[in-house]
Design a protein around this motif. Structure first.
Motif, PDB file in Angstrom:
ATOM      1  N   SER A 498       0.894  -1.099   0.046  1.00 36.05           N
ATOM      2  CA  SER A 498       0.106   0.060  -0.034  1.00 36.05           C
ATOM      3  C   SER A 498       0.776   1.188  -0.012  1.00 36.05           C
ATOM      4  CB  SER A 498      -1.012  -0.136   1.306  1.00 36.05           C
ATOM      5  OG  SER A 498      -0.167   0.006   2.457  1.00 36.05           O
ATOM      6  N   VAL A 500       0.924   5.722  -0.612  1.00 38.37           N
ATOM      7  CA  VAL A 500       0.642   6.846  -0.983  1.00 38.37           C
ATOM      8  C   VAL A 500       1.845   7.798  -1.675  1.00 38.37           C
ATOM      9  CG1 VAL A 500      -0.268   9.298   0.003  1.00 38.37           C
ATOM     10  CG2 VAL A 500      -1.157   7.541   0.801  1.00 38.37           C
ATOM     11  N   TYR A 501       1.759   8.172  -2.889  1.00 34.84           N
ATOM     12  CA  TYR A 501       2.813   8.770  -3.404  1.00 34.84           C
ATOM     13  C   TYR A 501       2.213  10.017  -4.292  1.00 34.84           C
ATOM     14  CZ  TYR A 501       6.226   9.234  -7.283  1.00 34.84           C
ATOM     15  OH  TYR A 501       7.295   9.651  -8.118  1.00 34.84           O
ATOM     16  N   SER A 521      -3.198   7.245  -4.213  1.00 36.14           N
ATOM     17  CA  SER A 521      -3.208   6.323  -2.996  1.00 36.14           C
ATOM     18  C   SER A 521      -3.544   4.898  -3.496  1.00 36.14           C
ATOM     19  CB  SER A 521      -4.271   6.695  -1.820  1.00 36.14           C
ATOM     20  OG  SER A 521      -4.402   5.890  -1.064  1.00 36.14           O
ATOM     21  N   HIS A 524      -4.038   2.417   0.502  1.00 38.83           N
ATOM     22  CA  HIS A 524      -3.239   3.165   1.534  1.00 38.83           C
ATOM     23  C   HIS A 524      -4.581   3.853   2.264  1.00 38.83           C
ATOM     24  CE1 HIS A 524       0.350   3.323   3.614  1.00 38.83           C
ATOM     25  NE2 HIS A 524      -0.004   4.764   4.118  1.00 38.83           N
ATOM     26  N   PRO A 526      -6.316   7.119   3.134  1.00 32.97           N
ATOM     27  CA  PRO A 526      -6.160   8.233   2.457  1.00 32.97           C
ATOM     28  C   PRO A 526      -5.605   9.543   3.104  1.00 32.97           C
ATOM     29  CG  PRO A 526      -8.303   8.103   2.845  1.00 32.97           C
ATOM     30  CD  PRO A 526      -7.533   6.787   3.272  1.00 32.97           C
ATOM     31  N   PRO A 527      -4.797  10.103   2.307  1.00 35.68           N
ATOM     32  CA  PRO A 527      -4.447  11.355   3.171  1.00 35.68           C
ATOM     33  C   PRO A 527      -5.130  12.487   3.488  1.00 35.68           C
ATOM     34  CG  PRO A 527      -3.587  11.413   0.668  1.00 35.68           C
ATOM     35  CD  PRO A 527      -4.463  10.293   1.153  1.00 35.68           C
ATOM     36  N   PRO A 542      -8.964   6.324  -2.376  1.00 37.05           N
ATOM     37  CA  PRO A 542      -7.973   4.912  -2.295  1.00 37.05           C
ATOM     38  C   PRO A 542      -8.512   4.350  -3.754  1.00 37.05           C
ATOM     39  CG  PRO A 542      -8.979   5.203  -0.222  1.00 37.05           C
ATOM     40  CD  PRO A 542      -9.736   6.238  -1.213  1.00 37.05           C
ATOM     41  N   SER A 556      -4.311   9.778 -10.613  1.00 38.16           N
ATOM     42  CA  SER A 556      -4.055  10.598  -9.728  1.00 38.16           C
ATOM     43  C   SER A 556      -5.022  11.797  -9.511  1.00 38.16           C
ATOM     44  CB  SER A 556      -2.464  11.125  -9.990  1.00 38.16           C
ATOM     45  OG  SER A 556      -2.546  11.983 -11.316  1.00 38.16           O
ATOM     46  N   CYS A 569      -0.260  12.245   5.753  1.00 39.88           N
ATOM     47  CA  CYS A 569      -0.363  10.904   5.357  1.00 39.88           C
ATOM     48  C   CYS A 569       0.467   9.936   6.462  1.00 39.88           C
ATOM     49  CB  CYS A 569       0.796  10.628   4.229  1.00 39.88           C
ATOM     50  SG  CYS A 569       0.542  11.873   2.891  1.00 39.88           S
ATOM     51  N   THR A 571       0.272   5.555   8.128  1.00 41.04           N
ATOM     52  CA  THR A 571       0.130   4.040   7.806  1.00 41.04           C
ATOM     53  C   THR A 571      -1.059   3.649   9.001  1.00 41.04           C
ATOM     54  OG1 THR A 571       1.809   3.705   9.185  1.00 41.04           O
ATOM     55  CG2 THR A 571       2.446   3.896   7.020  1.00 41.04           C
TER      56      THR A 571
END
Length: 647
Positions: A498, A500-501, A521, A524, A526-527, A542, A556, A569, A571
């Motif tokens: 998983s 977030v980038y 995401s 993962h 979500p931010p 996500p 994205s 962000c 985990t």
């Protein structure tokens, strides 16, 4: 009836009162009651005087017999019936009880006896005369599991002392064994061989020298015959338990000195060496019972370990040898007998030297030499284990640190903070990972991921993800293209990830400044975005975990992080932190805590959330915890390091 008594002079009186009260409640007659009180008083007194520890007294009424046990916390001092006119306690127990014995365990010694009630005796056994009363032998299991003697037992005998009478063929004698069991087993020698065996054991336990049958001259008060057999095994078992728990070789050396001084010697020194790595002997630890003499002893031993331990008689065979220490206070009468040295040998390799000695005229008896050899083997094995652990820990630390960013990226007009807490002893990196790096002249990228699983398999994926992300981003791939390619690489490892980038591009101050954020995401949490006014919302939606479907295409979302706004962000170690059946993020718990951070900078926000997560649960976290905070500032604000974790 059971009671824990202190190791004080008044404990015998308290014990007598307790026994009288119990026997009165059991309606035991006067003759048996008086005998029971007398024997309990003698055993408690012995434990207080000779052990000096707390005493556990238990008395039980078992049908037609009474049972008493007295336990202390000093298994090293064994039970011995003396026939020299001193110490009448055990002689009384032997003479007046129907059955008695002792057992040894790692943390305690127990002496017990059984008295048959007067109503249970008949014929000649009803009297208390020892000549006509049958007495059973000692049993290894202790009194609770023993049947009453059937009237044809052997003569009870002491474990130590040459004057003890020989044991019959069906008696049991104390011999070496497991410290967790009573140290006894049936004799396997034929009846005619028992007197010889007992005499031989008595010679060994009375301080005889190797090859001779007489006690060593100048026998020391530090150790006596009571240390042989059960006492020795108890000491070595205690030493093994303590030494094997040490993961540092210097701690092993320190513990070795504490175990030997002042029990066997006045001082002790340990040299450690590692010939395979070219490390010469070094004085790792010096221990002296008189602390004011410690510095002087260390100075005199600084020249190196005893040369005699390197000779043929004390080389790699691990034998203890006598030597003359490098100080003149040792009198001529004890020359060559007041100090002992032994090489620490493990697997045929020397890892150091152990030396111990005594001041004055006290000589070290041969019993201690044999004990030192056994003890030195345990020390050597513990040193080797500690070195292997240290080597593996170093390798692990180097590999784990390689999974984390080493440089520092400074984002313009942006505050950043990272919290990274992997689970596990001495863990530097776990299944979670993060990265913030520069991908081009005006592009910065960030990532926060969590590999499904733990251990080396998860570390392989972590080691793959960060370099691939950096390579693809610097080759010009956007967020969707980077995730598409990383997804295929992760799928080949048959693992899931998983992630977030995101990509950050600073905006011109003429249009309001801040950052243009392009984020995705993959499976993962979500931010979250906290606006300048305090409102909190999910920044992106996500999508599927990386590694599940090689053909999926990731998308994205782009938004503006205006000055004063913060992106968070985390985990699942944060969102799934548990308190009973509840999780930290139930009912948008994370968003509520994030909203409380209005007015805080990036570091303050990260620390507030970290504390909230820890305070939510009752125990230590069971999963890695990682969070990344990005806060946009106005033009002219100082740049800050991006990936330096909070202390």
């Amino acid at each position: 009836m059971g009671r824990e008594l202190p190791g004080a002079a008044g404990s015998a009186s308290v014990a007598r009162g307790l026994v009288r009260s119990a026997l009165a409640a059991w309606e035991v007659g006067a003759p048996t009651r008086d005998t029971m009180v007398l024997l309990v008083s003698e055993l408690v007194t012995n434990a207080v005087v000779h052990a000096g520890t707390s005493v556990r007294l238990e008395c039980r009424h078992e049908g037609d017999a009474l049972l008493a046990t007295v336990s202390d916390r000093y298994p090293g001092r064994t039970v011995a019936v003396r026939d020299d006119g001193r110490g009448r306690g055990l002689r009384l127990v032997r003479a007046l009880s129907d059955e008695w014995g002792s057992s040894y365990r790692r943390d305690r010694k127990t002496v017990w006896f059984r008295l048959a009630l007067a109503s249970a005796r008949s014929g000649p056994c009803a009297g208390r005369a020892e000549a006509v009363r049958p007495r059973g032998a000692r049993r290894p299991e202790g009194p609770s599991a023993l049947p009453r003697p059937a009237g044809a037992g052997g003569t009870a005998w002491a474990e130590h002392g040459a004057a003890n009478p020989p044991a019959p063929a069906n008696s049991r004698a104390a011999v070496g064994g497991s410290p967790d069991e009573a140290i006894a087993r049936p004799h396997t020698e034929p009846p005619e061989a028992l007197p010889t065996a007992l005499a031989r054991g008595a010679r060994r336990r009375s301080g005889s020298a190797r090859g001779g049958g007489h006690p060593a001259a100048g026998a020391s008060p530090h150790v006596d015959a009571g240390w042989v057999t059960p006492g020795t095994v108890s000491f070595l078992a205690e030493a093994s338990d303590l030494l094997t728990g040490q993961l540092d070789e210097d701690r092993v050396a320190a513990l070795a000195g504490q175990l030997l001084v002042p029990r066997f010697a006045d001082w002790c020194a340990v040299w450690l060496e590692d010939p395979d790595r070219g490390v010469p002997p070094r004085l790792a630890r010096v221990w002296h019972h008189a602390e004011e003499q410690l510095d002087e002893l260390r100075r005199r031993l600084a020249s190196g370990p005893p040369a005699t331990t390197r000779a043929a008689d004390g080389g790699l065979n691990g034998h203890a040898v006598r030597w003359f220490p490098p100080f003149a206070e040792v009198p001529a009468a004890a020359r060559g007998r007041s100090a002992v040295a032994c090489r620490l040998i493990a697997g045929g390799r020397a890892v150091g030297t152990l030396a111990l000695g005594r001041a004055g005229r006290d000589a070290i008896p041969d019993e201690v030499l044999r004990l030192v050899e056994d003890f030195a083997r345990r020390v050597a094995l513990s040193v080797v284990s500690a070195r292997r652990y240290a080597q593996q820990a170093t390798i692990s630390q180097v590999l784990q640190r390689g999974l984390l960013p080493r440089g520092e990226a400074a984002l313009p007009h942006t505050e950043t903070a990272v919290v990274y807490e992997p689970v596990g002893e001495n863990a530097y990196a776990g299944g979670d990972f993060y990265d913030v790096f520069r991908a081009g002249p005006d592009r910065w990228c960030f990532a926060l991921g969590d590999v499904c699983g733990k251990g080396p398999e998860a570390a392989v994926v972590t080691g793959l993800a960060r370099p691939v992300l950096r390579l693809l981003a610097r080759e010009g791939y956007g967020v969707p293209g980077t995730l598409d390619r990383l997804n295929r690489e992760v799928g080949e490892q048959t693992r899931f990830l998983s992630l977030v980038y995101g990509e950050l591009v600073p905006r011109d101050p003429s249009v309001g400044g801040g950052l243009r954020c392009t984020v995705a995401s993959a499976g993962h949490p979500p931010p979250l975005l906290r606006e300048a006014g305090g409102a909190v919302r999910a920044a992106v939606t996500p999508q599927l975990l990386l590694g599940i479907d090689d053909h999926v295409h990731y998308e994205s979302q782009t938004f503006t992080l205006a000055p004063g706004e913060t992106l968070l962000c985390v985990t699942d170690g944060v969102t799934e932190r548990r308190s009973g059946s509840r999780q930290f993020d139930d009912h948008d718990g994370l968003a509520a805590v994030f909203a409380e951070c209005a007015g805080r900078d990036a570091r303050g926000t990260a620390e507030h959330i970290r504390r909230a997560v820890h305070d939510f649960g009752t125990g230590e976290p069971t999963d890695d915890l990682a969070l990344l905070v990005l806060r946009a500032t106005g033009p002219g604000a100082p740049d800050t390091p991006a990936i330096r974790p909070l202390p």
